[in-house]
Design an enzyme around this catalytic site. Structure first.
Site, PDB file in Angstrom:
ATOM      1  N   GLY A  15     -23.943   1.590  12.300  1.00 48.67           N
ATOM      2  CA  GLY A  15     -23.281   0.557  11.514  1.00 48.67           C
ATOM      3  C   GLY A  15     -24.102   0.238  10.276  1.00 48.67           C
ATOM      4  CB  THR A  16     -27.775   0.049   9.759  1.00 44.99           C
ATOM      5  OG1 THR A  16     -27.990  -0.938  10.774  1.00 44.99           O
ATOM      6  CG2 THR A  16     -28.744  -0.170   8.619  1.00 44.99           C
ATOM      7  CG  ASN A  53     -25.236 -10.742  13.551  1.00 43.34           C
ATOM      8  OD1 ASN A  53     -24.725 -11.122  12.501  1.00 43.34           O
ATOM      9  ND2 ASN A  53     -26.536 -10.550  13.671  1.00 43.34           N
ATOM     10  CB  SER A  68     -21.827  -0.052  15.108  1.00 39.92           C
ATOM     11  OG  SER A  68     -22.887   0.509  15.835  1.00 39.92           O
ATOM     12  CB  ALA A  69     -20.155   4.138  18.751  1.00 40.99           C
ATOM     13  CB  THR A  93     -25.681  19.270  12.005  1.00 36.30           C
ATOM     14  OG1 THR A  93     -26.079  20.320  11.131  1.00 36.30           O
ATOM     15  CG2 THR A  93     -24.916  19.835  13.193  1.00 36.30           C
ATOM     16  CB  CYS A 151     -31.857  -7.624  13.728  1.00 35.13           C
ATOM     17  SG  CYS A 151     -30.709  -6.301  14.023  1.00 35.13           S
TER      18      CYS A 151
HETATM   19  N1  PLP Z   1     -23.699  -5.398  11.195  1.00 35.79           N
HETATM   20  C1  PLP Z   1     -23.644  -6.331  12.159  1.00 35.79           C
HETATM   21  C2  PLP Z   1     -22.802  -7.556  11.965  1.00 35.79           C
HETATM   22  C3  PLP Z   1     -24.373  -6.163  13.344  1.00 35.79           C
HETATM   23  O1  PLP Z   1     -24.336  -7.096  14.292  1.00 35.79           O
HETATM   24  C4  PLP Z   1     -25.154  -4.988  13.486  1.00 35.79           C
HETATM   25  C5  PLP Z   1     -25.973  -4.795  14.701  1.00 35.79           C
HETATM   26  O2  PLP Z   1     -26.340  -5.716  15.378  1.00 35.79           O
HETATM   27  C6  PLP Z   1     -25.149  -4.039  12.458  1.00 35.79           C
HETATM   28  C7  PLP Z   1     -24.409  -4.274  11.319  1.00 35.79           C
HETATM   29  C8  PLP Z   1     -25.941  -2.778  12.569  1.00 35.79           C
HETATM   30  O3  PLP Z   1     -25.303  -1.853  13.418  1.00 35.79           O
HETATM   31  P1  PLP Z   1     -26.159  -0.650  14.056  1.00 35.79           P
HETATM   32  O4  PLP Z   1     -26.944  -1.233  15.173  1.00 35.79           O
HETATM   33  O5  PLP Z   1     -25.130   0.341  14.508  1.00 35.79           O
HETATM   34  O6  PLP Z   1     -26.998  -0.108  12.967  1.00 35.79           O
END
Ligand code: PLP
Length: 418
Positions: free
Chosen positions: A77-78, A168, A216-217, A254, A344
């Site tokens: 997701g990042t 989050n 994000s999976a 890949t 985080c």
């Molecule tokens: N965005 C939000 C709102 C999130 O809560 C998170 C992860 O906690 C992310 C992005 C990042 O996702 P990933 O852990 O897949 O990098």
């Protein structure tokens, strides 16, 4: 389906990550062993891997009402958030202006900081060009971005607006449809970080009118290390990873075939079960909130009382904010995994939550957030066990100095039980 993934533990931290659904693991299995082909290869092994990725692309697209060719698989997701912001600013060919909220995840806030500090014009050295202008929109004490605030920020230099679909830390759901509509009226791109919202609330990119959307999976019972960016057809985006040109040149490397297959399976299950699961989690969450109100006169809710993710409950105990670490440890010893703010923020433990500060809480209260996030394998028995254990854990805490007088809306939160 087994009621618990991990016997003897109660896991209430699904916003940090979710256990892999056994059905997802089964779908991934062949691609972790026999079906090992490189999707770029033209032989049978390669074609099988390509086929699996394209099936997953359809599944992920279906979760958000997109066309399959609008999905770019990423490593997280990042990375999807980075690609959305850096990719659109780069493609615009000017430093530009990003408008975002003050309660975004670090994946957005740090990308904005990078854009502001480095200047992104191709062919220039970092720092020699002026960087991207960043506007952080304020939020209400419930964590909502206002349309008026956005309207004021929508100047002619804005490249993209990026507002998260759901937060989050406090679970507040933003009025994305309204915010995106307003943004589109100004001819500006709109991105939403839907990493927390994906698979938990209905999302349709056409109804929402967003141009880009991150997923994000591992937040929806899929594997870690795989994400996706929805990119509306026609949106101009530059890559941030360079190489062999996979994912239509937008994400060279890949492909993580097993991960992508798992993401597809997780998205298909989430879509199928979303309504029923949301109702189930909402019932659990409201039961916990009611019990908290009945047993702890000093508890208070963080975030919006109604516009919040179904399985998300963030709260504190007035006057005991400094004791939060002890409470977490006591619950953990008793087999219950909850979190203090976002996963985080664990890297910055002891610091007040930036999200709560932005919502107007003082530093004392912004250290006192307990986050309970429920998920697919939680059961009624687990909710009962938590409610049995919590009073004992809370009673061991000593009341510290009372913090400064709270804001009115915050104090009202416990009565407006979710
Ligand atoms: N965005 C939000 C709102 C999130 O809560 C998170 C992860 O906690 C992310 C992005 C990042 O996702 P990933 O852990 O897949 O990098």
């Amino acid at each position: 389906m087994s009621s618990r993934i991990c016997p003897d533990r109660v896991y209430f931290d699904h916003s940090a990550t979710t256990p892999l659904d056994p059905r997802v693991l089964r779908a991934m299995g062949p691609f972790l062993s026999g079906a090992f082909g490189n999707p770029s290869s033209l032989h049978q092994e390669g074609r099988a891997a390509r086929q699996a990725i394209e099936t997953a692309r359809v599944q992920v697209a279906s979760l958000i009402g997109a066309q399959p060719d609008e999905i770019v698989f990423t490593g997280s997701g990042t990375e999807a958030d980075n690609l959305a912001l850096v990719g659109t600013v780069r493609a615009s060919g000017r430093p530009g202006h990003v408008v975002t909220s003050s309660i975004e995840h670090a994946a957005i806030l740090e990308t904005c900081r990078f854009l502001a500090e480095s200047g992104t014009q191709p062919g220039t050295q970092s720092g020699t060009e002026s960087g991207t202008k960043i506007t952080h929109l304020p939020v209400s004490s419930e964590g909502l971005v206002s349309t008026e605030g956005l309207l004021r920020a929508l100047q002619s230099d804005v490249t993209i607006v990026s507002i998260m679909a759901a937060n989050n830390v406090v679970g507040t759901i933003q009025p994305i449809e309204e915010l995106a509509h307003l943004t589109k009226l100004h001819g500006v791109l709109f991105h939403t970080d839907a990493v927390q919202a994906g698979g938990k609330i209905p999302l349709d990119v056409n109804r929402l009118r967003v141009d880009l959307l991150s997923l994000s999976a591992h937040k929806l019972h899929g594997p870690k290390g795989v994400g996706a960016l929805y990119v509306r057809n026609g949106v101009n985006l530059s890559p941030i990873v360079f190489g062999g040109g996979q994912e239509r040149g937008l994400r060279s490397a890949t492909e993580n075939v097993a991960g992508i297959v798992g993401f597809g399976a997780a998205a298909a299950i989430a879509r199928e079960e979303l309504a029923e699961e949301a109702a189930r989690l909402l019932q659990f969450r409201d039961r916990i909130a009611r019990e908290l109100s009945a047993r702890f006169p000093d508890w208070y809710l963080f975030g919006h009382p109604v516009e919040r993710l179904p399985g998300h409950l963030s709260f504190g105990f007035r006057g005991r904010e400094r004791e939060l670490g002890k409470l977490l440890a006591a619950l953990d010893r008793d087999g219950i995994a909850v979190s203090a703010g976002s996963a985080c923020s664990a890297h910055h433990s002891g610091e007040p939550s930036g999200v709560l500060l932005a919502m107007g809480y003082d530093a004392e209260r912004a250290r006192g957030l307990l986050r309970l996030t429920l998920g697919r394998f939680n059961t009624q028995e687990e909710i009962d066990r938590f409610l049995e254990i919590l009073p004992g854990a809370v009673s061991t805490l000593t009341e510290t100095d009372r913090p400064r007088a709270p804001r009115q809306t915050v104090d009202q939160a416990p009565v407006a039980v979710v």
